[in-house]
Design a protein around this motif. Sequence first.
Motif, short mmCIF file in Angstrom:
data_model
loop_
_atom_site.label_atom_id
_atom_site.label_comp_id
_atom_site.label_asym_id
_atom_site.label_seq_id
_atom_site.Cartn_x
_atom_site.Cartn_y
_atom_site.Cartn_z
N LYS A 77 0.83 -1.20 0.00
CA LYS A 77 0.00 0.00 0.00
C LYS A 77 0.87 1.25 0.00
O LYS A 77 0.49 2.27 -0.56
CB LYS A 77 -0.91 0.01 1.22
N ALA A 78 2.03 1.18 0.63
CA ALA A 78 2.90 2.35 0.71
C ALA A 78 3.39 2.75 -0.68
O ALA A 78 3.38 3.93 -1.04
CB ALA A 78 4.09 2.06 1.62
N ILE A 79 3.79 1.78 -1.48
CA ILE A 79 4.26 2.08 -2.83
C ILE A 79 3.11 2.58 -3.69
O ILE A 79 3.26 3.54 -4.44
CB ILE A 79 4.94 0.85 -3.45
N ASN A 80 1.98 1.93 -3.60
CA ASN A 80 0.81 2.36 -4.38
C ASN A 80 0.42 3.80 -4.06
O ASN A 80 0.19 4.61 -4.97
CB ASN A 80 -0.39 1.45 -4.13
N LEU A 81 0.34 4.12 -2.80
CA LEU A 81 -0.08 5.47 -2.42
C LEU A 81 1.01 6.50 -2.69
O LEU A 81 0.72 7.65 -2.98
CB LEU A 81 -0.53 5.50 -0.97
N ALA A 82 2.29 6.09 -2.63
CA ALA A 82 3.36 7.02 -2.97
C ALA A 82 3.33 7.35 -4.47
O ALA A 82 3.48 8.51 -4.86
CB ALA A 82 4.72 6.43 -2.59
N LEU B 264 -1.14 2.56 7.04
CA LEU B 264 -2.27 1.66 6.75
C LEU B 264 -1.80 0.20 6.72
O LEU B 264 -2.49 -0.69 7.25
CB LEU B 264 -2.91 2.03 5.41
N GLU B 265 -0.64 -0.03 6.12
CA GLU B 265 -0.09 -1.39 6.05
C GLU B 265 0.27 -1.88 7.44
O GLU B 265 0.03 -3.04 7.79
CB GLU B 265 1.13 -1.35 5.14
N LYS B 266 0.87 -1.01 8.23
CA LYS B 266 1.28 -1.37 9.59
C LYS B 266 0.07 -1.71 10.44
O LYS B 266 0.08 -2.70 11.19
CB LYS B 266 2.07 -0.21 10.19
N ASN B 267 -1.01 -0.93 10.33
CA ASN B 267 -2.21 -1.19 11.12
C ASN B 267 -2.92 -2.46 10.65
O ASN B 267 -3.50 -3.17 11.45
CB ASN B 267 -3.16 0.00 11.07
N SER B 268 -2.90 -2.75 9.35
CA SER B 268 -3.57 -3.97 8.86
C SER B 268 -2.80 -5.21 9.30
O SER B 268 -3.40 -6.24 9.60
CB SER B 268 -3.73 -3.95 7.35
N LYS B 269 -1.49 -5.14 9.39
CA LYS B 269 -0.70 -6.27 9.87
C LYS B 269 -0.93 -6.49 11.36
O LYS B 269 -0.97 -7.60 11.86
CB LYS B 269 0.78 -6.06 9.60
N ARG B 270 -1.09 -5.39 12.10
CA ARG B 270 -1.33 -5.48 13.53
C ARG B 270 -2.68 -6.12 13.82
O ARG B 270 -2.85 -6.91 14.75
CB ARG B 270 -1.27 -4.09 14.16
N LYS B 271 -3.70 -5.82 13.00
CA LYS B 271 -5.04 -6.39 13.18
C LYS B 271 -5.06 -7.88 12.84
O LYS B 271 -5.86 -8.62 13.37
CB LYS B 271 -6.05 -5.64 12.33
N GLN B 272 -4.19 -8.30 11.90
CA GLN B 272 -4.15 -9.71 11.50
C GLN B 272 -3.53 -10.58 12.58
O GLN B 272 -3.84 -11.75 12.70
CB GLN B 272 -3.38 -9.88 10.19
#
Length: 155
Positions: free
Chosen positions: A67-72, A146-154
């Motif tokens: 997501k970081a690369i896509n949004l960048a 966003l990526e960091k939070n989605s990994k934390r929720k998983q």
Amino acid sequence: MSTQKIQSYLSKPEKLLLGVCAVLSIKTNMPSLALRIGFIAFTIIFIPLAILSYLILFLAIVSKKSKAINLALTGTLLGVPLSYYFQTEMVQNWRGSGGIISYLVSLPSILEEYHNYVGSAWDIVSNIILAMLVCAAIGGTIGYYLEKNSKRKQV
């Protein structure tokens, strides 16, 4: 380098530059060499449009990993029209206040006239690059969190 090595290098299905032609060749059953030659010709004729379309194809088709690369990259693309707000008032009101659309449409003529009457047009270009970098940094930062939070929720 022999022509056989060059042809095998350009026609391999793995990605060379972001993997757009490789993925398109798999999805459309076309040879990747033909797609790469087509993109090169398209880039020579329409440089900004070809680069933007290549990045959009990358975001739409290939990149589903980060997501970081896509949004960048999305931020970088949005940085070009948003560079209007980084310009001086003289550039923003060049031929009347037309806003972002007239700024983008008349950007080549603005650069030429600015260079002829005011000075170096690199001031405008550097503001465009600055806007692209700022928007890319903002998009990359948002994507990272966003990526960091989605990994934390998983977990």
